[in-house]
Scaffold this motif. Sequence first.
Motif, mmCIF file in Angstrom:
data_model
loop_
_atom_site.group_PDB
_atom_site.id
_atom_site.type_symbol
_atom_site.label_atom_id
_atom_site.label_comp_id
_atom_site.label_asym_id
_atom_site.label_seq_id
_atom_site.Cartn_x
_atom_site.Cartn_y
_atom_site.Cartn_z
ATOM 1 N N UNK A 1 50.219 60.816 40.999
ATOM 2 C CA UNK A 1 49.217 59.742 41.005
ATOM 3 C C UNK A 1 49.155 59.074 39.634
ATOM 4 N N UNK A 2 49.131 59.879 38.572
ATOM 5 C CA UNK A 2 49.055 59.319 37.226
ATOM 6 C C UNK A 2 50.300 58.493 36.891
ATOM 7 N N UNK A 3 51.464 58.947 37.325
ATOM 8 C CA UNK A 3 52.682 58.173 37.101
ATOM 9 C C UNK A 3 52.623 56.853 37.864
ATOM 10 N N UNK A 4 52.090 56.892 39.068
ATOM 11 C CA UNK A 4 51.949 55.669 39.848
ATOM 12 C C UNK A 4 50.983 54.685 39.207
ATOM 13 N N UNK A 5 49.878 55.183 38.696
ATOM 14 C CA UNK A 5 48.905 54.332 38.013
ATOM 15 C C UNK A 5 49.540 53.702 36.778
ATOM 16 N N UNK A 6 50.265 54.509 36.018
ATOM 17 C CA UNK A 6 50.920 53.980 34.822
ATOM 18 C C UNK A 6 51.974 52.936 35.203
ATOM 19 N N UNK A 7 52.758 53.223 36.234
ATOM 20 C CA UNK A 7 53.769 52.269 36.694
ATOM 21 C C UNK A 7 53.152 50.947 37.109
ATOM 22 N N UNK A 8 52.025 51.005 37.763
ATOM 23 C CA UNK A 8 51.324 49.778 38.156
ATOM 24 C C UNK A 8 50.829 49.036 36.923
ATOM 25 N N UNK A 9 50.301 49.779 35.952
ATOM 26 C CA UNK A 9 49.853 49.153 34.708
ATOM 27 C C UNK A 9 50.983 48.448 33.988
ATOM 28 N N UNK A 10 52.162 49.080 33.973
ATOM 29 C CA UNK A 10 53.340 48.464 33.346
ATOM 30 C C UNK A 10 53.720 47.200 34.118
ATOM 31 N N UNK B 1 51.915 45.170 35.856
ATOM 32 C CA UNK B 1 51.010 44.021 35.694
ATOM 33 C C UNK B 1 50.801 43.652 34.234
ATOM 34 N N UNK B 2 51.480 44.368 33.335
ATOM 35 C CA UNK B 2 51.415 44.025 31.917
ATOM 36 C C UNK B 2 50.237 44.616 31.174
ATOM 37 N N UNK B 3 49.546 45.573 31.767
ATOM 38 C CA UNK B 3 48.397 46.155 31.114
ATOM 39 C C UNK B 3 48.723 47.416 30.337
ATOM 40 N N UNK B 4 49.969 47.861 30.422
ATOM 41 C CA UNK B 4 50.379 49.071 29.696
ATOM 42 C C UNK B 4 51.830 48.901 29.271
ATOM 43 N N UNK B 5 52.200 49.636 28.243
ATOM 44 C CA UNK B 5 53.571 49.567 27.777
ATOM 45 C C UNK B 5 54.388 50.669 28.410
ATOM 46 N N UNK B 6 55.646 50.380 28.709
ATOM 47 C CA UNK B 6 56.541 51.372 29.265
ATOM 48 C C UNK B 6 56.865 52.409 28.201
#
Length: 51
Positions: A32-41, A43-48
């Motif tokens: 779940x956390x990986x999916x949330x991070x992937x979604x953030x990346x 949409x541009x809200x998080x860095x890869x």
Amino acid sequence: MDTFGAHLRFQRGDAEGARQALGRAEVSVIGIMQGIHGLGVAIGGAEEEGE
């Protein structure tokens, strides 16, 4: 669901069953956390993260 199952197994004294259920719950939370991070990346809200 695995977390609740772990709780019930622990209450019944089944430590090994509780450990197994907690392991499954941990894998689910990581996914779940990986999916949330992937979604953030996406949409541009998080860095890869670098590897």
